[in-house]
Design a protein around this motif. Structure first.
Motif, PDB file in Angstrom:
ATOM      1  N   THR A  72       0.739  -1.100  -0.196  1.00  0.00           N
ATOM      2  CA  THR A  72       0.830  -0.408   0.051  1.00  0.00           C
ATOM      3  C   THR A  72       0.999   1.410  -0.062  1.00  0.00           C
ATOM      4  OG1 THR A  72       0.068   0.118   2.562  1.00  0.00           O
ATOM      5  CG2 THR A  72      -2.226  -1.176   1.248  1.00  0.00           C
ATOM      6  N   TYR A  73       2.392   1.011   0.166  1.00  0.00           N
ATOM      7  CA  TYR A  73       3.128   2.160  -0.225  1.00  0.00           C
ATOM      8  C   TYR A  73       3.042   2.700   1.281  1.00  0.00           C
ATOM      9  CZ  TYR A  73       2.734   0.728  -4.726  1.00  0.00           C
ATOM     10  OH  TYR A  73       3.074  -0.149  -5.639  1.00  0.00           O
ATOM     11  N   GLU A  74       2.416   2.117   2.117  1.00  0.00           N
ATOM     12  CA  GLU A  74       2.334   3.516   3.483  1.00  0.00           C
ATOM     13  C   GLU A  74       3.062   2.973   5.223  1.00  0.00           C
ATOM     14  OE1 GLU A  74      -2.549   3.742   3.280  1.00  0.00           O
ATOM     15  OE2 GLU A  74      -1.983   1.487   4.064  1.00  0.00           O
ATOM     16  N   LEU A  75       3.515   3.695   5.751  1.00  0.00           N
ATOM     17  CA  LEU A  75       3.785   3.757   6.947  1.00  0.00           C
ATOM     18  C   LEU A  75       2.790   3.180   7.471  1.00  0.00           C
ATOM     19  CD1 LEU A  75       6.853   3.771   8.825  1.00  0.00           C
ATOM     20  CD2 LEU A  75       5.709   5.575   8.979  1.00  0.00           C
ATOM     21  N   LYS A  76       3.156   1.931   9.103  1.00  0.00           N
ATOM     22  CA  LYS A  76       2.256   1.770   9.614  1.00  0.00           C
ATOM     23  C   LYS A  76       2.620   0.983  11.264  1.00  0.00           C
ATOM     24  CE  LYS A  76      -1.351  -0.024   6.285  1.00  0.00           C
ATOM     25  NZ  LYS A  76      -2.129  -1.757   5.529  1.00  0.00           N
ATOM     26  N   SER A  77       1.582   1.227  12.001  1.00  0.00           N
ATOM     27  CA  SER A  77       2.179   0.700  13.042  1.00  0.00           C
ATOM     28  C   SER A  77       1.381  -0.720  14.256  1.00  0.00           C
ATOM     29  CB  SER A  77       2.347   2.096  14.480  1.00  0.00           C
ATOM     30  OG  SER A  77       0.808   2.837  14.366  1.00  0.00           O
ATOM     31  N   ARG A  78       2.216  -0.948  15.168  1.00  0.00           N
ATOM     32  CA  ARG A  78       0.911  -1.873  15.292  1.00  0.00           C
ATOM     33  C   ARG A  78       0.987  -1.896  16.650  1.00  0.00           C
ATOM     34  NH1 ARG A  78       1.955  -6.444  12.091  1.00  0.00           N
ATOM     35  NH2 ARG A  78       0.890  -6.131  10.734  1.00  0.00           N
ATOM     36  N   ASP A  79       0.528  -2.828  17.360  1.00  0.00           N
ATOM     37  CA  ASP A  79      -0.031  -2.912  18.958  1.00  0.00           C
ATOM     38  C   ASP A  79       0.685  -4.103  19.317  1.00  0.00           C
ATOM     39  OD1 ASP A  79       0.029  -3.150  21.603  1.00  0.00           O
ATOM     40  OD2 ASP A  79      -1.984  -1.296  21.512  1.00  0.00           O
ATOM     41  N   VAL A  80       2.473  -4.027  20.167  1.00  0.00           N
ATOM     42  CA  VAL A  80       2.870  -5.628  19.926  1.00  0.00           C
ATOM     43  C   VAL A  80       1.178  -6.351  21.046  1.00  0.00           C
ATOM     44  CG1 VAL A  80       5.015  -5.163  19.352  1.00  0.00           C
ATOM     45  CG2 VAL A  80       4.364  -5.016  21.874  1.00  0.00           C
ATOM     46  N   THR A  81       0.888  -5.676  21.740  1.00  0.00           N
ATOM     47  CA  THR A  81      -0.162  -7.142  22.306  1.00  0.00           C
ATOM     48  C   THR A  81      -1.140  -7.189  22.088  1.00  0.00           C
ATOM     49  OG1 THR A  81      -0.902  -4.391  23.333  1.00  0.00           O
ATOM     50  CG2 THR A  81       1.030  -5.106  24.880  1.00  0.00           C
ATOM     51  N   SER A  82      -2.077  -6.080  21.110  1.00  0.00           N
ATOM     52  CA  SER A  82      -3.286  -6.346  20.780  1.00  0.00           C
ATOM     53  C   SER A  82      -2.882  -7.231  19.356  1.00  0.00           C
ATOM     54  CB  SER A  82      -4.088  -5.332  20.603  1.00  0.00           C
ATOM     55  OG  SER A  82      -3.859  -4.430  19.989  1.00  0.00           O
ATOM     56  N   GLY A  83      -2.445  -6.026  17.928  1.00  0.00           N
ATOM     57  CA  GLY A  83      -1.507  -6.545  17.368  1.00  0.00           C
ATOM     58  C   GLY A  83      -2.960  -5.639  16.276  1.00  0.00           C
ATOM     59  N   ARG A  84      -3.454  -4.685  16.689  1.00  0.00           N
ATOM     60  CA  ARG A  84      -4.142  -3.562  15.591  1.00  0.00           C
ATOM     61  C   ARG A  84      -3.192  -3.043  15.151  1.00  0.00           C
ATOM     62  NH1 ARG A  84      -4.939   1.536  17.021  1.00  0.00           N
ATOM     63  NH2 ARG A  84      -3.852   0.810  19.354  1.00  0.00           N
ATOM     64  N   THR A  85      -3.610  -2.700  13.354  1.00  0.00           N
ATOM     65  CA  THR A  85      -2.645  -1.901  12.365  1.00  0.00           C
ATOM     66  C   THR A  85      -3.196  -0.647  12.587  1.00  0.00           C
ATOM     67  OG1 THR A  85      -1.790  -3.539  11.500  1.00  0.00           O
ATOM     68  CG2 THR A  85      -1.355  -2.121  11.033  1.00  0.00           C
ATOM     69  N   THR A  86      -2.748   0.553  12.439  1.00  0.00           N
ATOM     70  CA  THR A  86      -3.336   1.883  12.298  1.00  0.00           C
ATOM     71  C   THR A  86      -1.982   3.015  11.325  1.00  0.00           C
ATOM     72  OG1 THR A  86      -3.951   2.215  14.834  1.00  0.00           O
ATOM     73  CG2 THR A  86      -3.663   3.859  13.354  1.00  0.00           C
ATOM     74  N   THR A  87      -2.626   3.201  10.220  1.00  0.00           N
ATOM     75  CA  THR A  87      -1.677   3.702   9.257  1.00  0.00           C
ATOM     76  C   THR A  87      -1.465   5.377   9.520  1.00  0.00           C
ATOM     77  OG1 THR A  87      -3.120   2.850   7.596  1.00  0.00           O
ATOM     78  CG2 THR A  87      -1.469   4.481   6.639  1.00  0.00           C
ATOM     79  N   ARG A  88       0.332   5.564   9.354  1.00  0.00           N
ATOM     80  CA  ARG A  88       0.479   6.507  10.121  1.00  0.00           C
ATOM     81  C   ARG A  88       0.659   8.016   9.338  1.00  0.00           C
ATOM     82  NH1 ARG A  88      -1.587   7.018  15.266  1.00  0.00           N
ATOM     83  NH2 ARG A  88       0.125   5.618  15.989  1.00  0.00           N
ATOM     84  N   HIS A  89       0.973   6.789   8.055  1.00  0.00           N
ATOM     85  CA  HIS A  89       1.897   8.258   7.240  1.00  0.00           C
ATOM     86  C   HIS A  89       1.415   7.357   5.118  1.00  0.00           C
ATOM     87  CE1 HIS A  89       4.307  11.215   5.507  1.00  0.00           C
ATOM     88  NE2 HIS A  89       4.692  10.727   4.440  1.00  0.00           N
ATOM     89  N   THR A  90       1.392   8.140   4.156  1.00  0.00           N
ATOM     90  CA  THR A  90       1.628   7.683   3.014  1.00  0.00           C
ATOM     91  C   THR A  90       3.043   8.197   2.488  1.00  0.00           C
ATOM     92  OG1 THR A  90      -0.438   7.511   2.661  1.00  0.00           O
ATOM     93  CG2 THR A  90       0.522   7.168   0.969  1.00  0.00           C
ATOM     94  N   PHE A  91       3.254   7.065   1.259  1.00  0.00           N
ATOM     95  CA  PHE A  91       4.574   7.561   1.103  1.00  0.00           C
ATOM     96  C   PHE A  91       4.585   8.258  -0.319  1.00  0.00           C
ATOM     97  CE2 PHE A  91       6.412   4.089   4.046  1.00  0.00           C
ATOM     98  CZ  PHE A  91       7.405   5.186   4.188  1.00  0.00           C
ATOM     99  N   GLY A  92       5.566   8.580  -0.579  1.00  0.00           N
ATOM    100  CA  GLY A  92       4.962   9.280  -1.765  1.00  0.00           C
ATOM    101  C   GLY A  92       5.477   9.251  -3.348  1.00  0.00           C
ATOM    102  N   GLU A  93       6.228   8.011  -3.264  1.00  0.00           N
ATOM    103  CA  GLU A  93       6.810   7.039  -3.984  1.00  0.00           C
ATOM    104  C   GLU A  93       7.368   5.713  -3.802  1.00  0.00           C
ATOM    105  OE1 GLU A  93      10.145   9.179  -6.564  1.00  0.00           O
ATOM    106  OE2 GLU A  93       9.347  10.933  -5.998  1.00  0.00           O
ATOM    107  N   ARG A  94       7.143   4.978  -4.984  1.00  0.00           N
ATOM    108  CA  ARG A  94       7.203   3.878  -4.310  1.00  0.00           C
ATOM    109  C   ARG A  94       9.017   3.343  -3.723  1.00  0.00           C
ATOM    110  NH1 ARG A  94       5.000  -1.667  -5.698  1.00  0.00           N
ATOM    111  NH2 ARG A  94       6.623  -3.062  -6.351  1.00  0.00           N
ATOM    112  N   THR A  95       9.137   2.525  -2.846  1.00  0.00           N
ATOM    113  CA  THR A  95      10.147   2.257  -2.462  1.00  0.00           C
ATOM    114  C   THR A  95      11.235   3.254  -2.349  1.00  0.00           C
ATOM    115  OG1 THR A  95      11.212   1.364  -4.129  1.00  0.00           O
ATOM    116  CG2 THR A  95       9.513   0.092  -3.143  1.00  0.00           C
TER     117      THR A  95
END
Length: 278
Positions: A72-95
């Protein structure tokens, strides 16, 4: 290296690869028993794209596991206790960019520079390197405004010093860098102005002149001392020294010698690494 571990050094950030589907998932490995926390999530449907989560790191303030989602070209974070993932940022260009989490948010940097980025404790400054040299950057500052520390091919330097820090090793404070010189034989410090345009103070030599190879420094919590590994021949020892260089290095302990890998000439012996000083 430090951001691969959480704040208490209880978990390390890793990627788990499914040998069949080739999914790559970012998870935390619990060091006490080797368990994955949480267990690597499974796909909820059969006909889905391959999961490609890369470059996991722990955020130093929130403790969340951050990673890059290459699908998805996004920066994400995950709570290691619950496994819940939240999108933090979208990258401007592929990789083309990678994000490094810091206390005040995150820095975006290019793939080429990511391996040599040193971010200040407050998250406002970074030293980055490329093929032409090293640069001092301020957060959210366009790359055209970055200050040159050293350049191989362009003669442009910070005001106040011809070459303030050829080999940045570690931020001692939000404005002071520990630098290496002479192939690891010497340490020095460089302090920048608040706006990053000038060198306002420097200490030329923290160590006596020797032929020892010194590396892997870490600063004490109070910021007054530096601990580092010093090698002389095959002997490696742990030393510490005041940040201001007011005393000679003090040996803390000798380190265990590396294993004998003489029969495996293509394998380099492992080196000890200091992750930090708690």
């Amino acid at each position: 290296m430090r951001r691969a571990f959480d704040r208490d050094y209880r978990h390390v950030a890793v990627t788990v690869i499914d040998p069949v589907t080739k999914d790559r998932r970012a998870v935390a490995l619990r060091l006490a028993d080797g368990a994955l926390v949480p267990p690597a999530p499974q796909a909820t449907a059969e006909f889905v794209a391959t999961v490609s989560e890369r470059d996991p790191a722990f955020h130093p303030a929130t403790g969340e596991l951050w990673f890059k989602d290459e699908q998805t070209y996004e920066l994400k974070s995950r709570d290691v206790t619950s496994g819940r993932t939240t999108t933090r940022h979208t990258f401007g260009e592929r990789t083309s960019e990678v994000a490094i989490p810091v206390a005040s948010g995150f820095w975006l940097t290019s793939w080429m520079q990511a391996g040599s980025t040193l971010i200040s404790p407050d998250g406002k400054r970074a030293i980055e390197g490329d093929f032409n040299g090293r640069y001092l950057a301020l957060k959210d500052q366009p790359k055209t405004e970055w200050r040159s520390l050293t350049k191989s091919y362009v003669a442009e330097e910070l005001e106040g010093s011809a070459a303030p820090c050829a080999a940045p090793l570690l931020w001692l404070t939000d404005q002071t860098l520990l630098c290496g010189h002479g192939g690891g034989r010497q340490f020095s410090t460089t302090t920048f102005s608040e706006d990053g345009t000038r060198v306002v103070a420097s200490k030329a030599a923290l160590l006596p002149s020797t032929d020892r190879e010194n590396y892997g420094p870490a600063v004490s919590p109070d910021g007054k001392r530096i601990v580092f590994i010093s090698a002389q021949g095959t002997k490696q020892s742990l030393f510490d020294v005041p940040v201001d260089g007011s005393a000679t290095p003090r040996k803390i302990a000798d380190l265990a010698p590396p294993p004998d890998l003489s029969e495996a000439a293509s394998v380099s012996p492992p080196e000890p690494v200091l992750l930090g000083w708690n």
